[in-house]
Design a protein around this motif. Structure first.
Motif, PDB file in Angstrom:
ATOM      1  N   ILE A 132     -25.498  57.768 -46.069  1.00 21.34           N
ATOM      2  CA  ILE A 132     -24.665  56.852 -45.282  1.00 21.34           C
ATOM      3  C   ILE A 132     -24.785  55.454 -45.878  1.00 21.34           C
ATOM      4  CG2 ILE A 132     -24.272  55.801 -43.023  1.00 21.34           C
ATOM      5  CD1 ILE A 132     -25.494  58.350 -41.783  1.00 21.34           C
ATOM      6  N   VAL A 133     -23.637  54.866 -46.214  1.00 23.20           N
ATOM      7  CA  VAL A 133     -23.596  53.514 -46.758  1.00 23.20           C
ATOM      8  C   VAL A 133     -22.858  52.616 -45.768  1.00 23.20           C
ATOM      9  CG1 VAL A 133     -22.875  52.037 -48.661  1.00 23.20           C
ATOM     10  CG2 VAL A 133     -23.557  54.404 -49.115  1.00 23.20           C
ATOM     11  N   ALA A 134     -23.525  51.614 -45.273  1.00 25.78           N
ATOM     12  CA  ALA A 134     -22.893  50.650 -44.362  1.00 25.78           C
ATOM     13  C   ALA A 134     -22.235  49.544 -45.176  1.00 25.78           C
ATOM     14  CB  ALA A 134     -23.919  50.063 -43.407  1.00 25.78           C
ATOM     15  N   VAL A 135     -20.987  49.253 -44.859  1.00 30.59           N
ATOM     16  CA  VAL A 135     -20.264  48.157 -45.490  1.00 30.59           C
ATOM     17  C   VAL A 135     -20.093  47.060 -44.449  1.00 30.59           C
ATOM     18  CG1 VAL A 135     -18.107  47.442 -46.579  1.00 30.59           C
ATOM     19  CG2 VAL A 135     -19.091  49.678 -47.111  1.00 30.59           C
ATOM     20  N   ILE A 136     -20.911  46.014 -44.568  1.00 24.99           N
ATOM     21  CA  ILE A 136     -20.800  44.860 -43.673  1.00 24.99           C
ATOM     22  C   ILE A 136     -19.794  43.915 -44.300  1.00 24.99           C
ATOM     23  CG2 ILE A 136     -22.016  42.934 -42.596  1.00 24.99           C
ATOM     24  CD1 ILE A 136     -24.572  44.587 -42.726  1.00 24.99           C
ATOM     25  N   ASP A 137     -18.643  43.783 -43.674  1.00 21.42           N
ATOM     26  CA  ASP A 137     -17.538  43.104 -44.347  1.00 21.42           C
ATOM     27  C   ASP A 137     -16.458  42.762 -43.333  1.00 21.42           C
ATOM     28  OD1 ASP A 137     -15.477  42.543 -46.526  1.00 21.42           O
ATOM     29  OD2 ASP A 137     -17.105  43.375 -47.729  1.00 21.42           O
ATOM     30  N   SER A 138     -15.238  42.561 -43.843  1.00 29.62           N
ATOM     31  CA  SER A 138     -14.083  42.440 -42.969  1.00 29.62           C
ATOM     32  C   SER A 138     -13.712  43.851 -42.503  1.00 29.62           C
ATOM     33  CB  SER A 138     -12.924  41.791 -43.719  1.00 29.62           C
ATOM     34  OG  SER A 138     -12.484  42.617 -44.781  1.00 29.62           O
ATOM     35  N   GLY A 139     -12.619  43.984 -41.779  1.00 27.39           N
ATOM     36  CA  GLY A 139     -12.229  45.301 -41.324  1.00 27.39           C
ATOM     37  C   GLY A 139     -11.942  46.251 -42.469  1.00 27.39           C
ATOM     38  N   ILE A 140     -12.096  47.538 -42.231  1.00 24.25           N
ATOM     39  CA  ILE A 140     -11.817  48.577 -43.224  1.00 24.25           C
ATOM     40  C   ILE A 140     -10.693  49.455 -42.696  1.00 24.25           C
ATOM     41  CG2 ILE A 140     -12.733  50.614 -44.411  1.00 24.25           C
ATOM     42  CD1 ILE A 140     -15.470  49.303 -44.359  1.00 24.25           C
TER      43      ILE A 140
END
Length: 537
Positions: free
Chosen positions: A85-93
Motif C-alpha cells: 500500500i502506497v499513500a499519496v499525500i497530495d491534491s485530489g486523485i
C-alpha cells in the motif's frame, strides 16, 4: 505547495515574449569511468522515449533513466510479489481514471455511504483514503499567513513581510504582462481566423498575406514572430501563455492575498486537537485543473502494459489517496495527520510531493515522520524546485534538527532531466550534500491526468513518486526487508556519477554531481532489486 516546475507550464514562447515585450547475481556496477564516458545522446528523444524516459537504461539508451524496463524483462519476469500500500499525500486523485481505477486501496472495514465510522479509526466513510481539505482548494502561502496574522513578535515575521512586499508586486506585474501577451496573441488569432475563415491556418498562408489593413498586418507580424520562435500555431501559444495568466492570477487572488480565507473544514489549523476527524472521504479533485495528485499516482502505479497511456514503476501496489495539498501551501496540521492516517491504515510507503520554506508547526510534521519511521514506513519527499541548497535554505518537511536525523526511513529526492551529461540535473531542482539523498527522473515526466488524460510535466514532485515506486517494487519482491533496509538499498544501489554538472541552470555554477546529494547517486531499479535479493537472504 505542490512541487511542479511552474515555469515550464508557460513554455519557451511566453518566456521569449516577455523578453521582447534476481538471485545471487552480482550487482550491476558499471565502472565509474564507463558511466562518465557514456556516449551523449545527440538526437532528440523520440515520442516513445519521451513518454518513458524515466524507465530507460543509461548504458543501453544513453538516457539517465532508472532501468525499470530492464529490471522487469531480466529480473522480475512477471513475478508479482506481495501487495504494497502506497499513500499519496497530495491534491485530489481521479480514482476513476482508466489507468488508476484498478490499483486503488479500499478500506474493506468501512461500509460506503452509511455515515458511520465502521472501523473506528476516527474517519467516517474513508473508502479510498481521506480528504483533509474538505471542500477547500485555493489557499495562501504559509508566509502570507504569517504576515496576515500581524504577529510582529513571531519568528521570521520581518523576513516574511519583506518577502511579501517583493513577491506581491512581482505577481501583479507578471499578471499584467501575461494578460497583455494573451490579449495580443488572441487578437491576432481572431483576425487571422476571420481572414482565412478557418482556425487551422498555416504559417505558409500567413507568410503569403499581402494587405494594407493595419489590423491584419499586425496580426500577421505577431504570428510570424511566434512561428520564428518555434510555435506551431497561435492556439498553441495561447494555451501556453494561459498557464502564466492562471499562475499569476492565482498568486494575486489567493496565494499572496493577505485577506483570503481558503480553509473550509471548520477546524483551527493551529490547534492539533480541534475537531477530530475533520474533512471528508471524497478524495477526488474538486476541478479538472487539480491534477497534481493524479499525475503523481500514475508515476507510482499506473497499470502496466494495459495498452493505455502510461506505465507505473511498481506492479503490485494499492494507492491510498490522502488529499491534503491545496492550490497554495499545505497546513502542517493536515500533513502531520495525513502521515499518521496513512501509517495507521496500512501504508508501507508514503509519497510527499509538496513542500514550503515556512513551517510554524514543523515539530508536528517531524513527529509524524518519526512515527512513520518507528512503525516501519518509508516516507519519500520531493526536494523542491527553487534551485537551492537545502542544507542551508529552509525546506519543509524535513527529518532532522541541526542535521541530526530523527528518521531512518525518510528519503529526499532531487530531479534529473532526460539528457545525460553536464545538464542532467534539472535546472529547477534543489540539492544538498547532507539533506538530498538521491536523484531520480523529474523532467517532463509523462503520466496520468484527470478525466482519462495524460500529460508530461516537470518537478521534483515527479522524481519523488518515481522513488516511491522503486521502494514499493523492491519491498513487494523482497518483503522481509525492513523499511530502513529498503531506504539503504535505494541509496547504495544507485549509479554513482562522478562527472561535473550544471547547477540551477547556471552554466557558471558547475560542480561534481556527488556534491549535490548524500549518496552521490541516481536511483537504479535493476541494481536495487539485485542488492535487495542479496540482503534478504
Amino acid at each position: 505547495m505542490k512541487l511542479i516546475n511552474k515555469t515550464l507550464l508557460f513554455s519557451v514562447f511566453s518566456a521569449t515574449l516577455l523578453s521582447s515585450c534476481g538471485g545471487g547475481a552480482p550487482i550491476l556496477t558499471t565502472p565509474v569511468e564507463n558511466i562518465d564516458t557514456s556516449p551523449l545522446k545527440e538526437a532528440a528523444l523520440t515520442d516513445a522515449e519521451a513518454k518513458n524516459w524515466g524507465h530507460l537504461d543509461l548504458a543501453k539508451d544513453t538516457i539517465p533513466g532508472m532501468s525499470v524496463d530492464k529490471a522487469y524483462s531480466e529480473i522480475i519476469k512477471g513475478k508479482k510479489g506481495q501487495k504494497i500500500i502506497v499513500a499519496v499525500i497530495d491534491s485530489g486523485i481521479d480514482i476513476s481514471h482508466e489507468d488508476l481505477d484498478g490499483v486503488l486501496w479500499t478500506n474493506k472495514k468501512e461500509i460506503p455511504g452509511n455515515g458511520i465510522d465502521d472501523d473506528k479509526n476516527g474517519y467516517i466513510d474513508d473508502i479510498h483514503g481521506w480528504n483533509f481539505l474538505g471542500d477547500g482548494y485555493d489557499e495562501q502561502l504559509e508566509y502570507i499567513r504569517l504576515v496576515a496574522s500581524g504577529d510582529t513578535s513571531a519568528p521570521r515575521y520581518a523576513e516574511a513581510k519583506a518577502k511579501y512586499d517583493t513577491d506581491y508586486n512581482a505577481a501583479v506585474a507578471g499578471k499584467q504582462q501575461y494578460e497583455g501577451i494573451y490579449n495580443s496573441v488572441e487578437g491576432a488569432h481572431k483576425a487571422l481566423a476571420a481572414h482565412f475563415k478557418k482556425e487551422d491556418y498555416t504559417s505558409k498562408e500567413v507568410a503569403a498575406i499581402t494587405t494594407e489593413d493595419a489590423t491584419l498586418k499586425a496580426a500577421a507580424e505577431t504570428a510570424t514572430g511566434m512561428y520564428a520562435r518555434g510555435a506551431k500555431s497561435l492556439p498553441e501559444v495561447l494555451e501556453q501563455v494561459k498557464g502564466g495568466v492562471d499562475y499569476y492570477g492565482d498568486q494575486v487572488a489567493f496565494n499572496l492575498n493577505k485577506d483570503f480565507k481558503g480553509r473550509k473544514t471548520g477546524d483551527n489549523p493551529d490547534d492539533w486537537n480541534d475537531k477530530p476527524g475533520y474533512g471528508n472521504g471524497n478524495v477526488m479533485p474538486v476541478k479538472k485543473t487539480e491534477s497534481h495528485g493524479t499525475h503523481v499516482a500514475g508515476i507510482i502505479a499506473a497499470e502496466r502494459n494495459n495498452g493505455l497511456g502510461a506505465n507505473g514503476v511498481a506492479n503490485n501496489v494499492e494507492i491510498m489517496a490522502v488529499r491534503a495539498v491545496p492550490n497554495g501551501d499545505e497546513y502542517d496540521k493536515d500533513v502531520a495527520k495525513a502521515i499518521r492516517y496513512a501509517v495507521d491504515n496500512g501504508a508501507k510507503v508514503i509519497n510527499g510531493s509538496f513542500g514550503k520554506s515556512f513551517s510554524p508547526h514543523a515539530d508536528w510534521v517531524r513527529d509524524a515522520i518519526k512515527y512513520a519511521s518507528d512503525k516501519g514506513v518509508v516516507f519519500v519527499h520531493a526536494a523542491g524546485n527553487s534551485s537551492e541548497d537545502v542544507d542551508t535554505e529552509p525546506n519543509f518537511p524535513d527529518d532532522n534538527v541541526n542535521y541530526v536525523e530523527i528518521s531512518n526511513t525518510y528519503i529526499r529526492v532531487g530531479a534529473l532531466a532526460p539528457k545525460y551529461g553536464t545538464s542532467m540535473v534539472a535546472n529547477f531542482s534543489n540539492y544538498g550534500k547532507q539533506n538530498v539523498d538521491v536523484f531520480a527522473p523529474g523532467g517532463q515526466i509523462y503520466s496520468t491526468f484527470p478525466e482519462n488524460e495524460y500529460k508530461a510535466i516537470s518537478g521534483t514532485s515527479m522524481a519523488s513518486p518515481a522513488v516511491a515506486g522503486v521502494a514499493a517494487l523492491v519491498w513487494s519482491q523482497y518483503p522481509k526487508l525492513t523499511a530502513a533496509q529498503v531506504k539503504q538499498v535505494i541509496m547504495d544501489s544507485g549509479l554513482a556519477i562522478n562527472t561535473k554538472v550544471v547547477v540551477g541552470g547556471n552554466t557558471e555554477d558547475v560542480r561534481p554531481f556527488g556534491d549535490l546529494t548524500k549518496s552521490g547517486k541516481m536511483v537504479n531499479v535493476y541494481n536495487a532489486l539485485i542488492m535487495a535479493s542479496q540482503l534478504s537472504k
